[in-house]
Scaffold this active site. Structure first.
Site, PDB file in Angstrom:
ATOM      1  N   GLY A   1       0.814  -1.212   0.000  1.00 26.15           N
ATOM      2  CA  GLY A   1       0.000   0.000   0.000  1.00 26.15           C
ATOM      3  C   GLY A   1       0.842   1.254   0.000  1.00 26.15           C
ATOM      4  O   GLY A   1       1.255   1.754  -1.050  1.00 26.15           O
ATOM      5  N   CYS A   2       1.124   1.777   1.177  1.00 19.80           N
ATOM      6  CA  CYS A   2       1.784   3.084   1.283  1.00 19.80           C
ATOM      7  C   CYS A   2       3.237   3.043   0.847  1.00 19.80           C
ATOM      8  O   CYS A   2       3.744   4.033   0.308  1.00 19.80           O
ATOM      9  CB  CYS A   2       1.649   3.607   2.710  1.00 19.80           C
ATOM     10  SG  CYS A   2      -0.083   3.819   3.205  1.00 19.80           S
TER      11      CYS A   2
END
Length: 234
Positions: A167-168
């Site tokens: 994700g990030c």
């Protein structure tokens, strides 16, 4: 690094990437910055627990995988501080009702994390003078002043630690690459809630957007750079 995705990425896929010439190293520049992304109790939990237990405390927790990464992140923070490189802490801003967007429908439990969950993990917490950058989206660049700070600091290489790999970390690496930064991802200093998403995204990052290596290898390179920077005493 192959061991990370051995048995997960089919040999036919690996052969196709090799044949096409993907995955060459970008190298490391001279002015690095360490990004410690989202290492908050909401992603680690307050103790190392199996993930199905950890999510009972915080539904966004990654369980034991997070706590395996924390010592590696801590060693990188110490090395960067010791060599005078900036350490920057992009982190999840506390959610308010109007921050929901697609998150509220996709992961409604993420909207109800208590304030304690947004605290930095003590072992890798920022010092008073270090940059902390709240964010509301996966990339540490999106809607934040990170790029401006990096320009001001003269940074040419980003070392990404924290979570989640899929994700990030991935979103920040793609944006960092797009801004023409060299990106490095220490594979044991990032974590995810799933083994397969972690491995597949490290493979893909290594082929397209970042140099993926172990923390030990990166620390070795930092030591070499520090030695090269020493004046000749002969």
């Amino acid at each position: 690094m192959r061991d990370l995705w051995q048995g997960i990425i089919p040999e036919s896929d690996l052969a196709a990437y090799r044949a096409a010439g993907w995955g060459n190293p970008s190298g490391i520049g001279r002015r690095l910055a360490l990004l410690v992304i989202d290492v908050q109790y909401r992603t680690t939990g307050t103790a190392a627990r199996p993930i199905l237990e950890a999510v009972n405390e915080y539904p966004t927790a990654c369980g034991e995988a997070a706590w395996k990464a924390v010592p590696h992140i801590a060693s990188l923070i110490a090395a960067f501080r010791g060599q005078g490189y900036p350490v920057i802490f992009p982190h999840v801003a506390q959610k308010r009702p109007h921050d929901g967007g697609r998150l509220a429908s996709k992961i409604p439990a993420a909207m109800g994390i208590s304030q304690d969950g947004y605290q930095f993990v003590r072992e890798v917490a920022p010092r008073q003078h270090e940059l902390t950058i709240p964010k509301k989206h996966p990339s540490a660049f999106f809607g934040t002043p990170l790029a401006s700070h990096l320009v001001d600091l003269g940074v040419d290489t980003l070392v990404l630690t924290g979570c989640t790999t899929s994700g990030c970390i991935r979103a920040t690496a793609v944006d960092g690459f797009s801004y023409n930064y060299k990106c490095v991802v220490p594979c044991d200093a990032v974590y995810d809630r799933g083994v397969v998403p972690h491995a597949v995204n490290l493979f893909d990052l290594s082929q397209k957007y970042a140099d993926v290596m172990t923390t030990a290898d990166l620390l070795g390179k930092l030591d070499e750079m520090a030695q090269d920077a020493q004046p000749d005493k002969a």
